[in-house]
Design an enzyme around this catalytic site. Structure first.
Site, PDB file in Angstrom:
ATOM      1  N   ALA A  63       0.864  -1.175   0.000  1.00 57.74           N
ATOM      2  CA  ALA A  63       0.000   0.000   0.000  1.00 57.74           C
ATOM      3  C   ALA A  63       0.902   1.227   0.000  1.00 57.74           C
ATOM      4  O   ALA A  63       2.073   1.138   0.363  1.00 57.74           O
ATOM      5  CB  ALA A  63      -0.867  -0.015   1.250  1.00 57.74           C
ATOM      6  N   GLY A 102       0.331  -5.065   0.713  1.00 56.14           N
ATOM      7  CA  GLY A 102      -0.850  -5.026  -0.140  1.00 56.14           C
ATOM      8  C   GLY A 102      -0.573  -5.574  -1.532  1.00 56.14           C
ATOM      9  O   GLY A 102      -1.476  -6.092  -2.198  1.00 56.14           O
ATOM     10  N   GLU A 105      -0.875  -9.205  -1.183  1.00 55.63           N
ATOM     11  CA  GLU A 105      -2.289  -9.523  -0.928  1.00 55.63           C
ATOM     12  C   GLU A 105      -3.088  -9.473  -2.227  1.00 55.63           C
ATOM     13  O   GLU A 105      -3.973 -10.302  -2.454  1.00 55.63           O
ATOM     14  CB  GLU A 105      -2.872  -8.537   0.088  1.00 55.63           C
ATOM     15  N   GLU A 125       3.875  -5.792   7.034  1.00 57.65           N
ATOM     16  CA  GLU A 125       3.091  -4.784   7.756  1.00 57.65           C
ATOM     17  C   GLU A 125       3.434  -4.693   9.229  1.00 57.65           C
ATOM     18  O   GLU A 125       3.329  -3.634   9.841  1.00 57.65           O
ATOM     19  CB  GLU A 125       1.588  -5.067   7.597  1.00 57.65           C
TER      20      GLU A 125
HETATM   21  N1  CAA Z   1       4.569   3.435   0.193  1.00 59.40           N
HETATM   22  C1  CAA Z   1       5.116   4.638  -0.097  1.00 59.40           C
HETATM   23  N2  CAA Z   1       6.411   4.821  -0.401  1.00 59.40           N
HETATM   24  C2  CAA Z   1       7.202   3.747  -0.402  1.00 59.40           C
HETATM   25  C3  CAA Z   1       6.722   2.457  -0.101  1.00 59.40           C
HETATM   26  C4  CAA Z   1       5.339   2.322   0.192  1.00 59.40           C
HETATM   27  N3  CAA Z   1       4.801   1.129   0.475  1.00 59.40           N
HETATM   28  N4  CAA Z   1       7.755   1.587  -0.176  1.00 59.40           N
HETATM   29  C5  CAA Z   1       8.838   2.293  -0.518  1.00 59.40           C
HETATM   30  N5  CAA Z   1       8.505   3.599  -0.651  1.00 59.40           N
HETATM   31  C6  CAA Z   1       9.412   4.691  -1.061  1.00 59.40           C
HETATM   32  C7  CAA Z   1      10.509   4.938  -0.046  1.00 59.40           C
HETATM   33  O1  CAA Z   1      10.095   5.834   0.962  1.00 59.40           O
HETATM   34  C8  CAA Z   1      11.607   5.505  -0.902  1.00 59.40           C
HETATM   35  O2  CAA Z   1      11.292   6.856  -1.150  1.00 59.40           O
HETATM   36  P1  CAA Z   1      12.466   7.939  -1.337  1.00 59.40           P
HETATM   37  O3  CAA Z   1      13.281   7.451  -2.496  1.00 59.40           O
HETATM   38  O4  CAA Z   1      11.734   9.209  -1.577  1.00 59.40           O
HETATM   39  O5  CAA Z   1      13.220   7.921  -0.038  1.00 59.40           O
HETATM   40  C9  CAA Z   1      11.442   4.769  -2.229  1.00 59.40           C
HETATM   41  O6  CAA Z   1      10.100   4.249  -2.223  1.00 59.40           O
HETATM   42  C10 CAA Z   1      12.398   3.604  -2.420  1.00 59.40           C
HETATM   43  O7  CAA Z   1      12.345   2.755  -1.270  1.00 59.40           O
HETATM   44  P2  CAA Z   1      13.671   2.132  -0.627  1.00 59.40           P
HETATM   45  O8  CAA Z   1      14.717   3.179  -0.506  1.00 59.40           O
HETATM   46  O9  CAA Z   1      13.244   1.422   0.604  1.00 59.40           O
HETATM   47  O10 CAA Z   1      14.113   1.104  -1.764  1.00 59.40           O
HETATM   48  P3  CAA Z   1      14.740  -0.345  -1.643  1.00 59.40           P
HETATM   49  O11 CAA Z   1      14.968  -0.804  -3.029  1.00 59.40           O
HETATM   50  O12 CAA Z   1      15.849  -0.368  -0.658  1.00 59.40           O
HETATM   51  O13 CAA Z   1      13.601  -1.273  -0.993  1.00 59.40           O
HETATM   52  C11 CAA Z   1      11.402  -2.150  -0.712  1.00 59.40           C
HETATM   53  C12 CAA Z   1      12.428  -1.519  -1.681  1.00 59.40           C
HETATM   54  C13 CAA Z   1      11.888  -3.539  -0.259  1.00 59.40           C
HETATM   55  C14 CAA Z   1      10.120  -2.278  -1.477  1.00 59.40           C
HETATM   56  C15 CAA Z   1      11.247  -1.241   0.523  1.00 59.40           C
HETATM   57  O14 CAA Z   1      10.979   0.069   0.104  1.00 59.40           O
HETATM   58  C16 CAA Z   1      10.111  -1.645   1.443  1.00 59.40           C
HETATM   59  O15 CAA Z   1      10.283  -2.514   2.283  1.00 59.40           O
HETATM   60  N6  CAA Z   1       8.944  -0.951   1.296  1.00 59.40           N
HETATM   61  C17 CAA Z   1       7.830  -1.105   2.204  1.00 59.40           C
HETATM   62  C18 CAA Z   1       7.111  -2.372   1.978  1.00 59.40           C
HETATM   63  C19 CAA Z   1       5.959  -2.445   2.929  1.00 59.40           C
HETATM   64  O16 CAA Z   1       6.079  -2.265   4.133  1.00 59.40           O
HETATM   65  N7  CAA Z   1       4.802  -2.759   2.349  1.00 59.40           N
HETATM   66  C20 CAA Z   1       3.632  -2.892   3.143  1.00 59.40           C
HETATM   67  C21 CAA Z   1       2.892  -1.611   3.127  1.00 59.40           C
HETATM   68  S1  CAA Z   1       1.568  -1.661   4.225  1.00 59.40           S
HETATM   69  C22 CAA Z   1       0.354  -2.440   3.419  1.00 59.40           C
HETATM   70  O17 CAA Z   1       0.475  -2.874   2.309  1.00 59.40           O
HETATM   71  C23 CAA Z   1      -0.903  -2.486   4.265  1.00 59.40           C
HETATM   72  C24 CAA Z   1      -2.049  -3.226   3.694  1.00 59.40           C
HETATM   73  O18 CAA Z   1      -2.111  -4.426   3.748  1.00 59.40           O
HETATM   74  C25 CAA Z   1      -3.208  -2.488   3.212  1.00 59.40           C
END
Ligand code: CAA
Length: 689
Positions: A63, A102, A105, A125
């Site tokens: 998400a 998400g 999912e 999450e």
């Molecule tokens: N939402 C918004 N922004 C996000 C994001 C997300 N889910 N995931 C990453 N970003 C952004 C980061 O803030 C970063 O932004 P900046 O460049 O402006 O700093 C950019 O994307 C790149 O991210 P990383 O520097 O972390 O890149 P990476 O290649 O090292 O890692 C990744 C990539 C493994 C996807 C890592 O970003 C990550 O773990 N992201 C989060 C994943 C996550 O927690 N997903 C679950 C979300 S909650 C959800 O989905 C709830 C639900 O069930 C409804």
């Protein structure tokens, strides 16, 4: 077609490509775009099936975290999942990179999942203080069973493609280059087979089996109680997975949604989301050019094979970078090499590394007794003991040995980096790289920028931190830099209260109740009182304990007594020493206060120090101070760090309480100008950046 979703028809299959750089987060725009393309495909009689694939480096990584706490734009993710799952035509998810949260999912709501060999899937999450809110807690147990689902969802770990295949979380694994074609072929086959779309919601086999073991959930929670302590999300995940086993699919989804709503509004999740973005923000240095020249770091020299030098060395070995390790005596060198080897062998015994990997890493070290061996390395890190004279001598010698264009770094934890740099004729190449003990474990790296340090050196250090798995926080030069300076007042107050007669066990308990893994005195005992050994100008309890041979846990006695299982108990000897030292120093006993007041006295001075660090420009931003506390001192992540926590408490309240504490205890509680200004304006640290 929208900016986020496009489609092309390939022999009767709609190939929908999602594109929302950098990680294809499921923003409102992306959700709406996908829904529009799905509607089109489902209503077009010429289309038999759909493949959902992503452009760029990854499948949907979750998400869009920035949308949490705001009203959801339709369609919501759970709605989108329902539309896909109930679609009249097979939908295949083609995943590469990381299908997370998400994103995974959504893939689970599809009828089939194809992954590339390097792909990973997961539900992270929990790290944001949340649970998967779009069916993850209901669908995963239907595929892998409750026990494996609990492991995957409460750990938030990324599951590699092959493991996902063997668990049944994906249906096929294909080479990267074949992903689209393989998914299209899979979709066509599904149409040709004419079978009903495979819906995870309809799978009952695992759930029925889990119903035979109703104690599973309580057992899992009990077995992980230590790991989950203080966190709300893991307990909610256990409840949601339990609902998957006990309730119908739709009732389970409703339970999951209610738990998600509760968590997303909680202070814990706000804090953990703050930490997620703060960690990424920390790496950004505003005055560096977008694409700065960098030093290519292919080899490193480390001076000092003690605890710090050894830990620092391991970081580079783990990243495949060779290290020349220099000591002054063969004995110290052998001892240091032995410790590194034993650390790796212990990891291998736990099955987290092969014997061959241990040897590969050890082979990357070139031990030496000669500083001259560092002539050609790209980066030298000095990690000898904290003496300005010794460091000045070493840097002066390095200046004559190490090639021009290499970086000279000191791991000093409080000495003036500018004085160290002045010992060379190239202060622009000198930087502080301050690791935290144990240096191969703790994720914080303070990059200390001296008055002359060049932008190339700073940019290289920030990038290198990422390469060795650290989070870099930039610090200016001051006594203790960010993390040590920030936490010093907590120790000072703990010791002052001890002399005033507050039992040390109370002080420690207040800190562990707040969420620290251990209290101040427990930490001192763990580190070793002789190691901390400050040059005190007056009589201290710690000094007396050291003199009595009570050096901490390693001797079975320090502030506390320890049994052979390292369980602590209150020590009558320590209590006697405290009373003696208090009397010798003329400290009068004060009545013990309640927990809230104790906590305020311990932590408000930390907040105040943070305000000073920020105002002096030692830290770039408030959130960097939070990251330094969390990653350097294990500040509980669900509190968001000292300054985020202060914002939640409310700055006017903190200032008012500090003024009262100042009247009673003096200057240590005088509110810093920045803190007072923010409180007066009704502003917060979060708004101060
Ligand atoms: N939402 C918004 N922004 C996000 C994001 C997300 N889910 N995931 C990453 N970003 C952004 C980061 O803030 C970063 O932004 P900046 O460049 O402006 O700093 C950019 O994307 C790149 O991210 P990383 O520097 O972390 O890149 P990476 O290649 O090292 O890692 C990744 C990539 C493994 C996807 C890592 O970003 C990550 O773990 N992201 C989060 C994943 C996550 O927690 N997903 C679950 C979300 S909650 C959800 O989905 C709830 C639900 O069930 C409804």
């Amino acid at each position: 077609m929208t900016q986020f979703a496009t489609s092309a028809t390939r022999e009767g299959v709609s190939l929908i490509t999602l594109d929302n750089p950098p990680v294809n987060a499921l923003s409102g725009g992306l959700r709406a775009g996908l829904q529009a393309e799905l509607d089109r495909a489902f209503s077009d009689p010429a289309i038999g099936a759909v493949v959902v694939i992503c452009a760029g480096r990854t499948f949907i990584a979750g998400a869009d975290i920035t949308e949490f706490g705001k009203p959801w734009q339709p369609p919501t993710l759970p709605e989108l999942c329902r539309i896909i799952e109930q679609a009249p035509k097979p939908v295949v998810a083609a995943t590469h990179g990381t299908a997370l949260g998400g994103g995974f999912e959504l893939a689970l709501a599809c009828h089939y999942r194809i992954a590339t060999e390097a792909a990973r899937v997961g539900l992270p999450e929990v790290h944001l203080g949340l649970l998967p809110g779009a069916g993850g807690t209901q669908r995963v147990p239907r595929i892998v069973g409750a026990e494996a689902a609990l492991d995957i969802i409460t750990s938030g770990r990324q599951v590699k493609a092959q493991e996902a295949l063997s668990l049944g979380l994906v249906d096929a694994v294909v080479p990267e280059a074949d992903l689209a074609e393989a998914a299209l072929a899979f979709a066509r086959q599904a149409v040709a087979d004419g079978e009903k779309c495979a819906r995870v919601r309809d799978r009952e086999e695992r759930i029925v089996a889990d119903r035979q073991n109703p104690d599973l959930f309580a057992q899992f929670a009990a077995a992980n109680a230590r790991r989950f302590k203080g966190f709300a999300a893991p307990g909610a995940i256990v409840e949601a997975v339990k609902a998957a086993v006990e309730l119908s699919f739709d009732e389970g989804l409703a339970r999951e949604a209610a738990l998600f709503e509760m968590l997303v509004e909680s202070p814990q999740s706000h804090a953990q989301r703050h930490v997620f973005f703060a960690e990424r923000e920390a790496g950004k240095v505003p005055d560096l050019p977008a694409d700065p020249p960098l030093v290519d770091i292919g080899s490193v020299g480390v001076i000092g094979a003690g605890t710090m030098g050894g830990g620092i060395t391991m970081n580079f070995l783990n990243a495949g970078i060779s290290v020349t390790l220099v000591e002054t005596t063969q004995e110290a060198l052998d001892r240091g090499m032995g410790v590194i080897r034993r650390n790796y062998e212990a990891t291998a015994r736990k099955g987290r590394m092969t014997d061959a990997q241990v040897e590969q890493r050890m082979a990357l070290i070139a031990p030496s007794l000669d500083l001259g061996a560092l002539a050609d390395v790209d980066l030298v890190i000095e990690a000898v003991y904290e003496s300005m004279d010794v460091k000045v001598d070493i840097f002066g010698r390095l200046d004559g040995i190490v090639r021009q264009g290499a970086i000279l770094a000191s791991n000093t934890s409080f000495l003036n980096l500018d004085r160290i740099a002045q010992a060379t004729r190239r202060p622009e190449w000198v930087v502080g790289l301050h690791f935290f003990s144990p240096a191969n474990v703790m994720r914080l790296l303070e990059v200390v920028r001296g008055a002359a340090t060049s932008k190339t050196v700073i940019a290289t250090a920030m990038k290198l931190a990422r390469r060795i798995g650290k989070v870099a926080v930039l610090s200016g030069v001051c006594d203790g830099f960010i993390a040590n300076r920030l936490l010093a007042p907590r120790g000072a107050q703990a010791e002052a209260m001890m002399l005033e007669g507050t039992p040390i066990a109370n002080i420690d308990r207040v800190l562990t109740d707040y969420g620290f893994a251990m209290g101040h005195f427990q930490m001192m005992d763990l580190v070793g009182l002789d190691v901390i050994g400050r040059d005190a100008t007056e009589r201290t309890v710690m000094g007396d304990l050291v003199a009595a041979g009570r050096l901490g846990q390693k001797r079975g006695a320090g502030y506390y007594e320890y049994d052979d299982k390292r369980r602590s108990s209150v020590s009558a000897i320590t209590e006697g020493l405290i009373a003696e030292v208090a009397a010798a120093r003329g400290v009068h006993a004060k009545p013990t206060t309640g927990d809230t007041a104790l906590l305020a006295r311990l932590l408000y001075p930390v907040v105040n120090e943070g305000a000073k660090i920020l105002e002096e420009g030692i830290a770039l931003r408030a959130s960097d101070i939070d990251i330094a506390a969390i990653l350097g001192y294990n500040w509980p992540v669900y509190r968001g760090g000292p300054l985020f926590w202060a914002d939640q408490v409310g700055l006017p309240r903190i200032v008012a309480e500090m003024r009262a504490l100042e009247a009673e205890h003096g200057e240590a509680f005088r509110p810093a100008p920045l803190l007072t200004r923010l409180a007066d304006k009704g502003a917060s640290f979060g708004q101060s950046a």
